[in-house]
Write a protein that holds these residues in place. Structure first.
Motif, short mmCIF file in Angstrom:
data_model
loop_
_atom_site.label_atom_id
_atom_site.label_comp_id
_atom_site.label_asym_id
_atom_site.label_seq_id
_atom_site.Cartn_x
_atom_site.Cartn_y
_atom_site.Cartn_z
N SER A 133 -6.67 -3.26 11.02
CA SER A 133 -5.73 -3.68 12.06
C SER A 133 -5.59 -2.63 13.16
CB SER A 133 -4.36 -4.00 11.47
OG SER A 133 -3.86 -2.90 10.74
N LEU A 134 -6.13 -1.42 12.91
CA LEU A 134 -6.16 -0.33 13.90
C LEU A 134 -4.76 0.12 14.34
CD1 LEU A 134 -9.17 -1.46 16.16
CD2 LEU A 134 -9.18 0.10 14.20
N ASP A 135 -3.80 0.01 13.43
CA ASP A 135 -2.45 0.50 13.72
C ASP A 135 -2.45 2.01 13.89
OD1 ASP A 135 -1.54 -2.09 13.41
OD2 ASP A 135 -0.97 -1.81 11.33
N GLY A 136 -3.36 2.68 13.19
CA GLY A 136 -3.42 4.13 13.25
C GLY A 136 -3.83 4.69 11.91
N ILE A 137 -3.68 5.99 11.75
CA ILE A 137 -4.01 6.66 10.50
C ILE A 137 -2.72 6.87 9.72
CG2 ILE A 137 -4.97 8.75 9.45
CD1 ILE A 137 -6.62 9.10 12.04
N ASP A 138 -2.65 6.28 8.53
CA ASP A 138 -1.48 6.43 7.67
C ASP A 138 -1.70 7.63 6.75
OD1 ASP A 138 -0.39 4.08 8.72
OD2 ASP A 138 -1.36 2.84 7.20
N LEU A 139 -0.73 8.53 6.73
CA LEU A 139 -0.78 9.68 5.83
C LEU A 139 0.48 9.69 4.98
CD1 LEU A 139 -1.92 11.00 8.87
CD2 LEU A 139 -2.77 12.54 7.13
N ALA A 140 0.29 9.84 3.66
CA ALA A 140 1.43 9.87 2.75
C ALA A 140 1.27 11.05 1.79
CB ALA A 140 1.51 8.56 1.98
N HIS A 141 2.25 11.94 1.81
CA HIS A 141 2.29 13.04 0.87
C HIS A 141 2.98 12.51 -0.39
CE1 HIS A 141 4.32 17.06 -0.41
NE2 HIS A 141 3.17 16.91 -1.02
N CYS A 142 2.26 12.51 -1.51
CA CYS A 142 2.73 11.83 -2.71
C CYS A 142 2.75 12.75 -3.92
CB CYS A 142 1.84 10.63 -3.03
SG CYS A 142 1.62 9.47 -1.66
N SER A 143 3.67 12.47 -4.80
CA SER A 143 3.76 13.16 -6.08
C SER A 143 3.52 12.13 -7.19
CB SER A 143 5.14 13.79 -6.24
OG SER A 143 5.35 14.26 -7.55
N PHE A 144 2.62 12.44 -8.13
CA PHE A 144 2.34 11.55 -9.25
C PHE A 144 2.59 12.32 -10.55
CE2 PHE A 144 -0.33 9.97 -5.83
CZ PHE A 144 -0.06 8.60 -5.86
N THR A 145 3.28 11.67 -11.47
CA THR A 145 3.55 12.26 -12.78
C THR A 145 3.19 11.26 -13.86
OG1 THR A 145 5.41 13.50 -11.84
CG2 THR A 145 5.30 13.35 -14.23
N TYR A 146 2.47 11.75 -14.88
CA TYR A 146 2.10 10.86 -15.98
C TYR A 146 2.83 11.26 -17.26
CZ TYR A 146 -0.53 8.11 -19.30
OH TYR A 146 -0.87 7.21 -20.28
N SER A 147 3.59 10.31 -17.81
CA SER A 147 4.25 10.49 -19.10
C SER A 147 4.31 9.12 -19.76
CB SER A 147 5.66 11.07 -18.92
OG SER A 147 6.30 11.21 -20.16
N ASN A 148 3.23 8.78 -20.45
CA ASN A 148 3.04 7.43 -21.03
C ASN A 148 2.80 6.35 -19.99
OD1 ASN A 148 3.35 8.36 -23.71
ND2 ASN A 148 5.58 8.33 -23.46
N GLN A 149 3.30 6.55 -18.79
CA GLN A 149 3.01 5.67 -17.67
C GLN A 149 3.06 6.49 -16.39
OE1 GLN A 149 6.17 2.72 -17.81
NE2 GLN A 149 7.34 3.83 -16.28
N TRP A 150 2.50 5.94 -15.30
CA TRP A 150 2.46 6.66 -14.04
C TRP A 150 3.74 6.42 -13.24
CZ3 TRP A 150 -0.66 10.44 -12.73
CH2 TRP A 150 -1.91 10.56 -13.36
#
Length: 354
Positions: A16-33
């Protein structure tokens, strides 16, 4: 041994050329994400880049290679700007989709620009990217890739619907995750509203003022793609050869073109989500802000359309590409053969080190 916490940036540029999406994310795994979107921004493309990206399919191979180099530098500069603005450090990886230039899985060809190794060198960070190529080599569609994230992070919803350049959906059928592209959305709506000097139809107000052209609607709904069983995916080339000529031949007022295409979109989507009863449909992507589109869709289903907080609507794809990168770092499957039609599930993507 794999760790249970990851600090990454997801990067996404859609059709759709809206732009560049950037997301700073934290992921933790403990039996599930579990996940958290910490900071997120969309960097709009300049008019020059919009023009270049719209015309990728017209380039020769040599021109495409040159543009790939330019885009990789531009992407690196944009990511660096995001890192510096938010003072980010201790990153495990930058996980980037790049931007699709060619997508012809039937010819075992897909090409995303912005995935060159020098991106890691420029950023001085580990980069995980080029997620589609391995799947296409294995006979898959190379798309959609988001469903593994839907399965592992959003399983409480019967359907996950994304309304970007294209509408794509993911769901569980007989214990397997199934996902595919349904139809074009913003790639068409934004194209025709540009005739009015606008980037998009705000809340769908222009479409709401138009009238449905029944003949065009019938032709759109009769396109052979809609008869093909999943897995299946769409690209800009298909829109240019199948959709635009049908619409242009009718020579309608823009408002009537938009109204007719919104009707087409909601018919195609409702046929899919109405295959289940009492279902919840998590809806994200730019199309979720098109109030008229969402109203027309709601009118065609008794299922519950769930529109989450703005941060998730805007950044779900960047979030999930960040997650795909985490799975790749762990050498765990991030691409499902039940979704893409590849020979087997696999861990897709390339890892570049600085």
């Amino acid at each position: 041994m794999n760790k249970n916490h990851y600090n990454v940036i997801g990067v996404m540029s859609g059709t759709s050329l809206d732009g560049i999406d950037l997301a700073h994310c934290s992921f933790t795994y403990s039996n599930q994400w579990n996940f958290e979107i910490l900071e997120a921004e969309t960097y709009a493309y300049s008019s020059d880049w919009v023009w270049k990206l719209k015309n990728l399919v017209t380039l020769t191979k040599a021109e495409l290679v040159e543009l790939d180099e330019d885009y990789t530098i531009f992407l690196g500069e944009t990511i660096l700007q995001f890192i510096q603005k938010h003072k980010l450090s201790g990153l495990d990886a930058i996980c980037s989709h790049g931007h699709t230039a060619l997508h012809q899985p039937e010819n075992r060809l897909t090409y995303q620009i912005g995935n060159l190794p020098n991106l890691a060198t420029f950023l001085d960070e580990t980069v995980v990217c080029d997620f589609r190529v391995a799947d296409v080599v294995l006979g898959g569609q190379g798309a959609p890739l988001v469903p593994i994230g839907d399965k592992l992070m959003f399983s409480q919803y019967e359907f996950c619907l994304n309304l970007g350049g294209f509408a794509n959906i993911s769901t569980e059928i007989s214990g397997k995750r199934i996902a595919y592209d349904i139809c074009p959305v913003n790639i068409v709506l934004n194209h025709y509203v540009s005739d009015l000097g606008l980037d998009y139809d705000d809340a769908g107000k222009i479409a709401a003022s138009g009238t449905i052209d029944q003949a065009l609607l019938q032709e759109l709904n009769a396109l052979s793609f809609y008869e093909i069983a999943y897995p299946k995916s769409l690209g800009l080339e298909w829109v240019k050869t199948e959709i635009f000529p049908l619409i242009d031949e009718r020579n309608l007022d823009t408002k009537d073109t938009l109204r007719t295409f919104v009707e087409h979109i909601t018919i195609q989507i409702s046929q899919v989500i109405n295959s289940k009863n009492n279902a919840s449909v998590l809806t994200t992507g730019g199309g979720a802000f098109n109030d008229f589109l969402m109203e027309c869709l709601s009118d065609k289903t008794s299922n519950v359309i769930v529109i989450p907080e703005k941060k998730l609507i805007d950044n779900k794809e960047a979030l999930i590409f960040a997650f795909l990168g985490v799975l790749k770092l762990r050498n765990e499957n991030n691409c499902l053969s039940s979704v893409t039609g590849a020979l087997n599930d696999h861990s897709s993507g390339k890892i570049y080190y600085p």
